[in-house]
Design an enzyme around this catalytic site. Sequence first.
Site, PDB file in Angstrom:
ATOM      1  N   GLY A 209     -72.919  10.652  49.176  1.00  0.00           N
ATOM      2  CA  GLY A 209     -72.510  12.160  49.239  1.00  0.00           C
ATOM      3  C   GLY A 209     -73.374  13.248  50.203  1.00  0.00           C
ATOM      4  N   THR A 213     -75.867  17.483  46.648  1.00  0.00           N
ATOM      5  CA  THR A 213     -74.583  17.243  45.541  1.00  0.00           C
ATOM      6  C   THR A 213     -75.289  16.749  44.082  1.00  0.00           C
ATOM      7  OG1 THR A 213     -74.115  15.254  46.535  1.00  0.00           O
ATOM      8  CG2 THR A 213     -72.763  17.074  47.273  1.00  0.00           C
ATOM      9  N   LYS A 215     -77.389  13.784  43.712  1.00  0.00           N
ATOM     10  CA  LYS A 215     -77.525  12.235  43.689  1.00  0.00           C
ATOM     11  C   LYS A 215     -78.792  11.716  42.716  1.00  0.00           C
ATOM     12  CE  LYS A 215     -77.115  11.721  47.982  1.00  0.00           C
ATOM     13  NZ  LYS A 215     -76.501  13.219  48.418  1.00  0.00           N
ATOM     14  N   GLU A 432     -63.978  42.137  63.591  1.00  0.00           N
ATOM     15  CA  GLU A 432     -63.796  41.675  62.440  1.00  0.00           C
ATOM     16  C   GLU A 432     -62.500  41.942  61.717  1.00  0.00           C
ATOM     17  OE1 GLU A 432     -65.872  39.424  61.463  1.00  0.00           O
ATOM     18  OE2 GLU A 432     -67.207  39.724  63.050  1.00  0.00           O
TER      19      GLU A 432
END
Length: 684
Positions: A209, A213, A215, A432
């Site tokens: 991953g 995340t 692990k 923008e």
Amino acid sequence: MKKKRFINIIPYLLILLVFSSLLSYSSTSNTTRFAYNEFVARAEKMNFGDTNISIGRAKLDISGYYYDGEQKVAFSASIPNTDENLAWAKQVLDEGTGADGQQANKITITDPNESNYWLDALLNIVPLVILIGATVFLFSKMNAGGNKQAFEFTKSKAKIEGNIKVRFKDVAGCDEEKEEVKEIIDYLKSPKKFADMGARIPKGVLMVGPPGTGKTLLAKAVAGEADVPFFSISGSDFVEMFVGTGASRVRDMFKKAQQTAPCIVFIDEIDAVGRQRGAGMGGGNDEREQTLNQLLVEMDGIGENKGIVIIAATNRPDVLDPALLRSGRFDRQITVSLPDKKGRTEILEVHARNKKLAPDVSLENLAKRCPGFSGADLENVLNEGAILAVRDDRKMITMDDLDEAIDRVMMGPAKKSKTYTPSEKKLVAYHETGHAIIGLKLENANIVQKVTIIPRGNAGGYNLMTPKEEKMMPTKTDFLAKITGYLGGRVAEELVFNEISAGASNDIQEATKIAKMMVRSYGMSKLGPIQYDDGSGNVFLGRDYTSGSNYSGEIAYEIDKEVRNIINECYERAKLIIQENRALLDLIANTLLEEETLTNEQIMNLVNYGKVSAPVKENLDEKPSTEVSEQSEVVDSLDHVPNVENIEIDEETMITTPTDEPEGPVKVEEGVDKDPVAPKDTEE
């Protein structure tokens, strides 16, 4: 432990002994030594203090001090041992009057024959023996320590942790991943029922991953739920400059694991040692390949259901050796992906346990604004919000703190000291706003969350948009909408100022990247569903070094042509949308110049009512100035803003914020235009 402390004190004792010897030597060197003739000539004129006469067999040793004015001076002298010399010495030394002129001297007579010869010899020898013995002992310990370190150099560096406190409740946003590892916990708790059934639990579990995340946290939670020891080591801890060291450490790690089974062995960043063998020009890394070979052998040597589970983590599974991923080794892969909105909300709730949040803070709304954030990013957002609250001496974390924290995590801190010229500021505002108009008016688009012209990092401003619903498989229409959104700023500059700047460089880069993926990887062009990109890339120098592209030069020309057609089509679509909504472009840009930052609520008020704040309830039946349509995703960064002081804007094409509220009932059309190329707006 006490013995080690004593050994550590020995060097300091030796230093103290050396200093004491030096001091005694310095005190002896300060004593004045008189020769016999000199002492006889000067003795009757000297004013002696306390003295000592040591009567030897052949000589008299006289020592003590005399007064040189008010200063004491130590002296020593030797004269022949006769009765006349002894009587003369007593008379001379006894005539001393001291520094104050009064009788203050004292004469001590000793006989060296009365002392113990062996005791004196022992007192002289013992310090030397102690010094030599301490030196030998110290050097022997140093050599032993060096040899011990030489043997420990091949020992495993794995850290053993027991009584892990992390549980599944501390790991949020990965419910499916938890289900995948539940039987491993069952196996570690009661392996007999698996053995009775004839089931074989995987020896190795590979967690794959993106970074951040969770692990490592999930692996710790497995050990915590199973209540087993947790061996943790990084892949880089195996590899050293000495050949064979990594293989020895692998053997030692598995030996310790077998002694403490059942247990979990966690190898983080396994790609550091598990890369493909023989890759690269001139061969591979011999030490790393030997370490990998030993790891493969040790995994095969683990018997079935022996209570050892190896969990590895990496974010580069494409570079791992195929032998490492075959059945019987790391045969189970668990993908720990980025969390969705529900997962992000749960992660925020976990990290907000020790945070003092204000009542108006909604973690669910905060999760909606953070698409693509990992668990580490979300924890960083809450931490940055807490730091901002402390900086402003507030007792609770407000939603404004968290809003600023998201901007800081994504783009960096605001550079409020960086000032624009008026023309540059106007250019950034229109740039923008051009992105925002595409997001507001393009079909299949996303929700505009924030537009700002405050510089952050290398960006002169940015536009934050989030999807209405997160998709796992985006369509061709989604990709085209995203490219069109990236080009909106450049189109707005060209239409308003009849000039273009370098500020759209990052937009063009991202749009081109998406267009190439559509043609080469996804088959979303006239070339058909053919993949012209192998997708692997040159992971190592030398991998597929001699192989060329898998298509001809004619196909390469067609690919470039299709990419150009996609970009041109999206550019014309963006130009048409902005031309049709020029009034709204000017309205939002002028408001952005005054406010510098506009939120989703303020932008929708401008679209619906022509002003930043919504009208009071009595006037809600009035007609909006512009119709609301769906929005699209674009996150823009304006990297460079050129000097555009000489650019003039035609004031006739600009509009100002209306002072009077529009008349008529509000009408918001629920449907969307079916033509993705040129969406139409219905104004009444």
